[in-house]
Design a protein around this motif. Structure first.
Motif, PDB file in Angstrom:
ATOM      1  N   GLU A 179       0.837  -1.192   0.000  1.00 18.10           N
ATOM      2  CA  GLU A 179       0.000   0.000   0.000  1.00 18.10           C
ATOM      3  C   GLU A 179       0.876   1.248   0.000  1.00 18.10           C
ATOM      4  N   PRO A 180       0.908   1.985  -1.116  1.00 18.47           N
ATOM      5  CA  PRO A 180       1.689   3.217  -1.155  1.00 18.47           C
ATOM      6  C   PRO A 180       1.138   4.231  -0.160  1.00 18.47           C
ATOM      7  N   VAL A 181       2.016   5.075   0.378  1.00 19.93           N
ATOM      8  CA  VAL A 181       1.597   6.085   1.346  1.00 19.93           C
ATOM      9  C   VAL A 181       1.816   7.508   0.849  1.00 19.93           C
ATOM     10  N   GLY A 182       2.369   7.651  -0.328  1.00 20.71           N
ATOM     11  CA  GLY A 182       2.648   8.981  -0.868  1.00 20.71           C
ATOM     12  C   GLY A 182       1.407   9.655  -1.407  1.00 20.71           C
ATOM     13  N   ARG A 183       1.625  10.810  -1.957  1.00 23.05           N
ATOM     14  CA  ARG A 183       0.533  11.604  -2.522  1.00 23.05           C
ATOM     15  C   ARG A 183       1.027  12.262  -3.802  1.00 23.05           C
ATOM     16  N   THR A 184       0.115  12.890  -4.517  1.00 22.52           N
ATOM     17  CA  THR A 184       0.468  13.591  -5.745  1.00 22.52           C
ATOM     18  C   THR A 184       0.342  15.090  -5.547  1.00 22.52           C
ATOM     19  N   GLU A 185       1.326  15.794  -6.025  1.00 26.69           N
ATOM     20  CA  GLU A 185       1.279  17.253  -6.115  1.00 26.69           C
ATOM     21  C   GLU A 185       1.795  17.636  -7.494  1.00 26.69           C
ATOM     22  N   ILE A 186       1.419  18.803  -7.915  1.00 28.19           N
ATOM     23  CA  ILE A 186       1.915  19.332  -9.182  1.00 28.19           C
ATOM     24  C   ILE A 186       3.070  20.273  -8.855  1.00 28.19           C
ATOM     25  N   ILE A 187       4.233  19.975  -9.416  1.00 32.17           N
ATOM     26  CA  ILE A 187       5.410  20.829  -9.244  1.00 32.17           C
ATOM     27  C   ILE A 187       5.877  21.224 -10.633  1.00 32.17           C
ATOM     28  N   ALA A 188       5.944  22.514 -10.887  1.00 29.72           N
ATOM     29  CA  ALA A 188       6.343  23.041 -12.202  1.00 29.72           C
ATOM     30  C   ALA A 188       5.492  22.437 -13.317  1.00 29.72           C
ATOM     31  N   ASP A 189       4.197  22.349 -13.061  1.00 29.00           N
ATOM     32  CA  ASP A 189       3.225  21.822 -14.025  1.00 29.00           C
ATOM     33  C   ASP A 189       3.397  20.338 -14.325  1.00 29.00           C
ATOM     34  N   TYR A 244       4.444   6.385 -10.549  1.00 26.08           N
ATOM     35  CA  TYR A 244       3.186   5.920  -9.965  1.00 26.08           C
ATOM     36  C   TYR A 244       2.990   4.414 -10.078  1.00 26.08           C
ATOM     37  N   TYR A 245       3.918   3.732 -10.707  1.00 27.26           N
ATOM     38  CA  TYR A 245       3.846   2.272 -10.750  1.00 27.26           C
ATOM     39  C   TYR A 245       4.099   1.773  -9.327  1.00 27.26           C
ATOM     40  N   ILE A 246       3.374   0.757  -8.909  1.00 30.12           N
ATOM     41  CA  ILE A 246       3.422   0.302  -7.520  1.00 30.12           C
ATOM     42  C   ILE A 246       4.854   0.029  -7.042  1.00 30.12           C
ATOM     43  N   ASN A 247       5.666  -0.606  -7.863  1.00 35.54           N
ATOM     44  CA  ASN A 247       7.047  -0.890  -7.462  1.00 35.54           C
ATOM     45  C   ASN A 247       7.784   0.403  -7.123  1.00 35.54           C
ATOM     46  N   ASN A 248       7.618   1.407  -7.964  1.00 35.98           N
ATOM     47  CA  ASN A 248       8.312   2.683  -7.758  1.00 35.98           C
ATOM     48  C   ASN A 248       7.737   3.446  -6.567  1.00 35.98           C
ATOM     49  N   GLN A 249       6.430   3.384  -6.380  1.00 34.93           N
ATOM     50  CA  GLN A 249       5.840   4.032  -5.217  1.00 34.93           C
ATOM     51  C   GLN A 249       6.387   3.424  -3.926  1.00 34.93           C
ATOM     52  N   LEU A 250       6.416   2.099  -3.867  1.00 31.29           N
ATOM     53  CA  LEU A 250       6.894   1.429  -2.658  1.00 31.29           C
ATOM     54  C   LEU A 250       8.377   1.707  -2.411  1.00 31.29           C
ATOM     55  N   LEU A 251       9.149   1.809  -3.476  1.00 33.77           N
ATOM     56  CA  LEU A 251      10.563   2.139  -3.329  1.00 33.77           C
ATOM     57  C   LEU A 251      10.738   3.561  -2.795  1.00 33.77           C
ATOM     58  N   GLN A 252       9.974   4.492  -3.346  1.00 30.69           N
ATOM     59  CA  GLN A 252      10.038   5.871  -2.864  1.00 30.69           C
ATOM     60  C   GLN A 252       9.593   5.959  -1.401  1.00 30.69           C
TER      61      GLN A 252
END
Length: 176
Positions: A25-35, A66-74
């Motif tokens: 279960e990823p715990v991050g969020r999305t924000e827009i940075i520099a569009d 946003y791929y699950i593997n990358n989210q979990l790594l981040q």
């Protein structure tokens, strides 16, 4: 001397778009940075971070941040006291969404590399502005993102960079 750039890592291959999908279960969020959409995984607590904030600029593989593997790594790096920001230089169009017959990965890559090269420097500057000069910056790149991390490694703007399975890295980038 030739003006042609010498590529010192292999071009993208079938292994760049294959693999195993993690679960969690990823715990991050999305924000827009520099569009640009950005996956952000915060350090668990500002109180847990001793000294300056530590910021990792995460440059993903062709699957995007946003791929699950990358989210979990981040999220993992964030759990260790880093603020992790993963740029979506694919703007919602990562390679794994293309399951259509006849999809040409090379055409996709060529278009994405051009757009990524255009938006990434603005995004990096916005990250520096957001966290300020007191933060410590790091770059991490996987496959497609490897050259972006290496570019930053050639500057005095970050403390350290790492990359794994970099695609199309040039000798000039490595020399810097």
């Amino acid at each position: 001397m030739s003006s042609e750039k010498v590529v010192i890592s292999h071009p993208y291959c079938k292994d760049c778009v294959g693999g195993v999908k993690y679960t969690g279960e990823p715990v991050g969020r999305t924000e827009i940075i520099a569009d640009v959409p950005t996956y952000i995984s915060d350090s668990p607590s500002d109180a847990a971070v001793q000294g300056p904030k530590k910021v990792i600029m995460f440059f993903s593989d062709a699957y995007g941040p946003y791929y699950i593997n990358n989210q979990l790594l981040q999220d993992y790096f964030a759990s260790r006291g880093f603020f992790v920001l993963g740029i979506d230089y694919f703007l919602g169009d990562p390679v794994h969404l293309h399951t259509e017959e006849g999809f040409d990965v090379q055409v996709w890559l060529d278009a994405k590399r051009k757009k990524s090269a255009e938006i990434t420097p603005k995004w990096i500057e916005a990250v520096y502005w957001r966290f300020g000069s007191d933060a410590e910056y790091f770059a991490l790149g996987y496959c497609y993102g490897g050259p972006f991390a290496l570019e930053l490694a050639g500057t005095d703007d970050i403390l350290a960079a790492a990359f794994a399975h970099p695609g199309l890295m040039t000798e000039d980038q490595f020399q810097n």
